[in-house]
Design a protein around this motif. Sequence first.
Motif, PDB file in Angstrom:
ATOM      1  N   VAL A 227      -3.103   2.061  -9.566  1.00 33.25           N
ATOM      2  CA  VAL A 227      -4.080   2.064  -8.469  1.00 33.25           C
ATOM      3  C   VAL A 227      -3.450   2.583  -7.180  1.00 33.25           C
ATOM      4  CG1 VAL A 227      -5.684   0.630  -7.134  1.00 33.25           C
ATOM      5  CG2 VAL A 227      -5.065  -0.058  -9.448  1.00 33.25           C
ATOM      6  N   GLU A 228      -4.142   3.491  -6.515  1.00 31.81           N
ATOM      7  CA  GLU A 228      -3.803   3.838  -5.128  1.00 31.81           C
ATOM      8  C   GLU A 228      -5.090   3.716  -4.321  1.00 31.81           C
ATOM      9  OE1 GLU A 228      -1.093   7.067  -4.432  1.00 31.81           O
ATOM     10  OE2 GLU A 228      -0.200   6.860  -6.434  1.00 31.81           O
ATOM     11  N   ILE A 229      -4.936   3.343  -3.054  1.00 33.85           N
ATOM     12  CA  ILE A 229      -6.116   3.123  -2.212  1.00 33.85           C
ATOM     13  C   ILE A 229      -6.087   4.071  -1.023  1.00 33.85           C
ATOM     14  CG2 ILE A 229      -7.276   1.421  -0.725  1.00 33.85           C
ATOM     15  CD1 ILE A 229      -6.533  -0.681  -2.709  1.00 33.85           C
ATOM     16  N   VAL A 230      -7.242   4.604  -0.717  1.00 36.14           N
ATOM     17  CA  VAL A 230      -7.378   5.514   0.421  1.00 36.14           C
ATOM     18  C   VAL A 230      -8.378   4.939   1.406  1.00 36.14           C
ATOM     19  CG1 VAL A 230      -8.100   7.814   1.153  1.00 36.14           C
ATOM     20  CG2 VAL A 230      -6.963   7.515  -1.017  1.00 36.14           C
ATOM     21  N   THR A 231      -8.047   5.021   2.672  1.00 37.34           N
ATOM     22  CA  THR A 231      -9.023   4.705   3.714  1.00 37.34           C
ATOM     23  C   THR A 231      -9.107   5.900   4.659  1.00 37.34           C
ATOM     24  OG1 THR A 231      -8.588   2.331   3.574  1.00 37.34           O
ATOM     25  CG2 THR A 231      -9.617   3.144   5.602  1.00 37.34           C
ATOM     26  N   GLU A 242      -8.410  -4.903  14.177  1.00 38.98           N
ATOM     27  CA  GLU A 242      -8.819  -6.058  13.354  1.00 38.98           C
ATOM     28  C   GLU A 242      -9.204  -5.599  11.946  1.00 38.98           C
ATOM     29  OE1 GLU A 242     -10.321  -5.324  16.384  1.00 38.98           O
ATOM     30  OE2 GLU A 242      -8.847  -6.632  17.370  1.00 38.98           O
ATOM     31  N   GLU A 243     -10.028  -4.559  11.896  1.00 41.22           N
ATOM     32  CA  GLU A 243     -10.514  -4.139  10.577  1.00 41.22           C
ATOM     33  C   GLU A 243      -9.384  -3.555   9.726  1.00 41.22           C
ATOM     34  OE1 GLU A 243     -14.225  -2.099  10.667  1.00 41.22           O
ATOM     35  OE2 GLU A 243     -14.240  -1.786   8.498  1.00 41.22           O
ATOM     36  N   LEU A 244      -8.545  -2.727  10.335  1.00 40.23           N
ATOM     37  CA  LEU A 244      -7.431  -2.143   9.574  1.00 40.23           C
ATOM     38  C   LEU A 244      -6.472  -3.247   9.119  1.00 40.23           C
ATOM     39  CD1 LEU A 244      -6.826   1.008  11.807  1.00 40.23           C
ATOM     40  CD2 LEU A 244      -7.656   1.028   9.446  1.00 40.23           C
ATOM     41  N   SER A 245      -6.286  -4.270   9.972  1.00 38.95           N
ATOM     42  CA  SER A 245      -5.384  -5.385   9.596  1.00 38.95           C
ATOM     43  C   SER A 245      -5.965  -6.162   8.424  1.00 38.95           C
ATOM     44  CB  SER A 245      -5.177  -6.344  10.775  1.00 38.95           C
ATOM     45  OG  SER A 245      -4.670  -5.638  11.880  1.00 38.95           O
ATOM     46  N   GLU A 246      -7.271  -6.359   8.428  1.00 43.83           N
ATOM     47  CA  GLU A 246      -7.895  -7.096   7.316  1.00 43.83           C
ATOM     48  C   GLU A 246      -7.759  -6.321   6.007  1.00 43.83           C
ATOM     49  OE1 GLU A 246     -11.424  -9.724   9.394  1.00 43.83           O
ATOM     50  OE2 GLU A 246     -11.831  -7.654   8.874  1.00 43.83           O
ATOM     51  N   MET A 247      -7.956  -5.008   6.099  1.00 42.37           N
ATOM     52  CA  MET A 247      -7.823  -4.183   4.880  1.00 42.37           C
ATOM     53  C   MET A 247      -6.401  -4.263   4.349  1.00 42.37           C
ATOM     54  SD  MET A 247      -9.802  -0.608   5.284  1.00 42.37           S
ATOM     55  CE  MET A 247     -10.680  -0.407   6.791  1.00 42.37           C
ATOM     56  N   ALA A 248      -5.439  -4.088   5.256  1.00 41.91           N
ATOM     57  CA  ALA A 248      -4.030  -4.078   4.832  1.00 41.91           C
ATOM     58  C   ALA A 248      -3.652  -5.424   4.227  1.00 41.91           C
ATOM     59  CB  ALA A 248      -3.141  -3.749   6.029  1.00 41.91           C
ATOM     60  N   ALA A 249      -4.106  -6.523   4.848  1.00 39.97           N
ATOM     61  CA  ALA A 249      -3.765  -7.854   4.335  1.00 39.97           C
ATOM     62  C   ALA A 249      -4.386  -8.060   2.951  1.00 39.97           C
ATOM     63  CB  ALA A 249      -4.254  -8.927   5.304  1.00 39.97           C
ATOM     64  N   ALA A 284      -2.294   2.819  12.212  1.00 43.94           N
ATOM     65  CA  ALA A 284      -2.808   2.242  10.962  1.00 43.94           C
ATOM     66  C   ALA A 284      -1.671   2.042   9.967  1.00 43.94           C
ATOM     67  CB  ALA A 284      -3.881   3.151  10.366  1.00 43.94           C
ATOM     68  N   ALA A 285      -0.777   3.024   9.904  1.00 46.05           N
ATOM     69  CA  ALA A 285       0.362   2.911   8.971  1.00 46.05           C
ATOM     70  C   ALA A 285       1.252   1.736   9.374  1.00 46.05           C
ATOM     71  CB  ALA A 285       1.148   4.216   8.961  1.00 46.05           C
ATOM     72  N   ALA A 286       1.461   1.556  10.670  1.00 46.31           N
ATOM     73  CA  ALA A 286       2.300   0.431  11.139  1.00 46.31           C
ATOM     74  C   ALA A 286       1.636  -0.893  10.771  1.00 46.31           C
ATOM     75  CB  ALA A 286       2.511   0.547  12.651  1.00 46.31           C
ATOM     76  N   ILE A 287       0.323  -0.947  10.879  1.00 49.72           N
ATOM     77  CA  ILE A 287      -0.412  -2.164  10.504  1.00 49.72           C
ATOM     78  C   ILE A 287      -0.192  -2.447   9.015  1.00 49.72           C
ATOM     79  CG2 ILE A 287      -2.772  -3.047  10.134  1.00 49.72           C
ATOM     80  CD1 ILE A 287      -3.532  -1.670  12.805  1.00 49.72           C
ATOM     81  N   GLY A 288      -0.256  -1.409   8.211  1.00 50.33           N
ATOM     82  CA  GLY A 288      -0.048  -1.569   6.767  1.00 50.33           C
ATOM     83  C   GLY A 288       1.342  -2.106   6.467  1.00 50.33           C
ATOM     84  N   ARG A 289       2.332  -1.547   7.122  1.00 48.34           N
ATOM     85  CA  ARG A 289       3.711  -2.002   6.857  1.00 48.34           C
ATOM     86  C   ARG A 289       3.910  -3.437   7.330  1.00 48.34           C
ATOM     87  NH1 ARG A 289       5.185   3.256   8.192  1.00 48.34           N
ATOM     88  NH2 ARG A 289       5.591   2.530  10.292  1.00 48.34           N
ATOM     89  N   ARG A 290       3.325  -3.772   8.494  1.00 48.89           N
ATOM     90  CA  ARG A 290       3.453  -5.156   8.997  1.00 48.89           C
ATOM     91  C   ARG A 290       2.798  -6.149   8.035  1.00 48.89           C
ATOM     92  NH1 ARG A 290       2.620  -3.223  14.217  1.00 48.89           N
ATOM     93  NH2 ARG A 290       0.416  -3.802  14.222  1.00 48.89           N
ATOM     94  N   ALA A 291       1.752  -5.701   7.343  1.00 51.19           N
ATOM     95  CA  ALA A 291       1.074  -6.591   6.385  1.00 51.19           C
ATOM     96  C   ALA A 291       1.907  -6.782   5.124  1.00 51.19           C
ATOM     97  CB  ALA A 291      -0.297  -6.020   6.029  1.00 51.19           C
ATOM     98  N   GLY A 292       2.971  -5.993   4.985  1.00 51.57           N
ATOM     99  CA  GLY A 292       3.854  -6.162   3.831  1.00 51.57           C
ATOM    100  C   GLY A 292       3.734  -5.070   2.793  1.00 51.57           C
ATOM    101  N   LEU A 293       2.869  -4.078   3.038  1.00 50.44           N
ATOM    102  CA  LEU A 293       2.738  -2.987   2.064  1.00 50.44           C
ATOM    103  C   LEU A 293       4.015  -2.147   2.067  1.00 50.44           C
ATOM    104  CD1 LEU A 293      -0.958  -1.939   2.762  1.00 50.44           C
ATOM    105  CD2 LEU A 293      -0.065  -3.108   0.737  1.00 50.44           C
ATOM    106  N   LYS A 294       4.497  -1.825   0.869  1.00 48.49           N
ATOM    107  CA  LYS A 294       5.771  -1.110   0.772  1.00 48.49           C
ATOM    108  C   LYS A 294       5.609   0.404   0.878  1.00 48.49           C
ATOM    109  CE  LYS A 294       7.923  -4.627  -2.085  1.00 48.49           C
ATOM    110  NZ  LYS A 294       8.473  -4.945  -3.411  1.00 48.49           N
ATOM    111  N   PHE A 295       4.394   0.887   0.606  1.00 47.99           N
ATOM    112  CA  PHE A 295       4.191   2.339   0.597  1.00 47.99           C
ATOM    113  C   PHE A 295       2.897   2.668   1.341  1.00 47.99           C
ATOM    114  CE2 PHE A 295       6.292   0.946  -3.281  1.00 47.99           C
ATOM    115  CZ  PHE A 295       7.494   1.629  -3.181  1.00 47.99           C
ATOM    116  N   VAL A 296       3.049   3.173   2.556  1.00 52.33           N
ATOM    117  CA  VAL A 296       1.880   3.545   3.357  1.00 52.33           C
ATOM    118  C   VAL A 296       2.052   5.013   3.759  1.00 52.33           C
ATOM    119  CG1 VAL A 296       0.467   2.990   5.358  1.00 52.33           C
ATOM    120  CG2 VAL A 296       1.798   1.196   4.262  1.00 52.33           C
TER     121      VAL A 296
END
Length: 375
Positions: A227-231, A242-249, A284-296
Amino acid sequence: MSTTLKDVLDQQVREGAPELVESLDRNRLRCHACGHQCPIAEGQPGVCQVRFNRGGKLFVPWGYSAGVQCDPIEKKPFFHAYPGALAYSFGMLGCDLHCGYCQNWVTSQALRDPRAVSPPRRAVPERMIAEAVDLGARVVVSTYNEPLITSEWAVEVFRHAKAAGLVTGFVSNGNATPRVLEFLHPWVDLYKVDLKSFNDRHYRKLGGRLAPVLDTVGRLQQMGFWVEIVTLVVPGFNDSVEELSEMAAFIAGVSPEIPWHVTAFHTDYKMENPDTPRETLVQAAAIGRRAGLKFVYAGNRPGDVGELENTFCPECHERLIERWGYFIRDYRLTAQGACPKCKTRIPGRWAEKFGGQIAAHPFLPRRGTAADRAE
Ligand code: SF4
């Protein structure tokens, strides 16, 4: 009286897979191919317009193609599946949603919007796959329209693809059902989900709901699809912190190893919001990494987002794959799909070795080789 597109498509059908149909009272049927799960009365189509009840039987699209193109797999985008591979990509017509910014509206909205013209061509799976093999494709992908609503045809093409040793993929809005995912599971290897928003009101404006999409992401991961996800980050629609943080979490909660692509919007179709600035993608990428995603990854702005097009080892931070747009500039994974420096296994579906790229840009196969006009 002239023949309409709908008349043509009404002929290009066959009975739907029994796994995706439920009989209701008064000759009605319920379709389970997408999250709408439409109850369909005799003589009527579902929301997608392409699946319909004729005489108490569900008829579904079959035997045509409304677009075939060879794309670098990075365009799908899959970044952790056979980098550099050529993806033989086919689409039919119609969609279960009606997004104002759709980049494939010519095929997806063909039955709703008279400006969308993409003539169907009769297609034969054996010929499609022979063409894919001839062109050097490693992957065959159902895309351009929503593949869930044309799942039976995709599976038919994928049977032949698998027999030829090819990998298969779906590029989808993720508005699926447990039944359709079970149906697809033996035949689909890679699954891209377009997570458009984390706001149910926004989804309803596009003609869907958030809940089935979130459910799909969880199930795909549990079932072992890659699975890969695109926004697509659209200013004023889904770009709030807020919305990008919710998606990333949410994605990180399913698995921090799922790659998340945040891509730039360019004014398209009916949505005239401004183009996505580089800074928004970087944020948005920084939000993803802060949420713990390893590949943004940040997409649709080649050369403009620094290291956000590249893959790094999450342990030692070695650069593993360097990209410019769809072009692979450098590839350093081991034959086992690991970091050459610290040997950490990188999640994905990797070839034993990088065999170069046939094309870093999309191209059309020669017309008429695998498909003939349906009219
Ligand atoms: S694919 Fe979705 S929209 Fe189309 S008939 Fe089935 S449930 Fe309804």
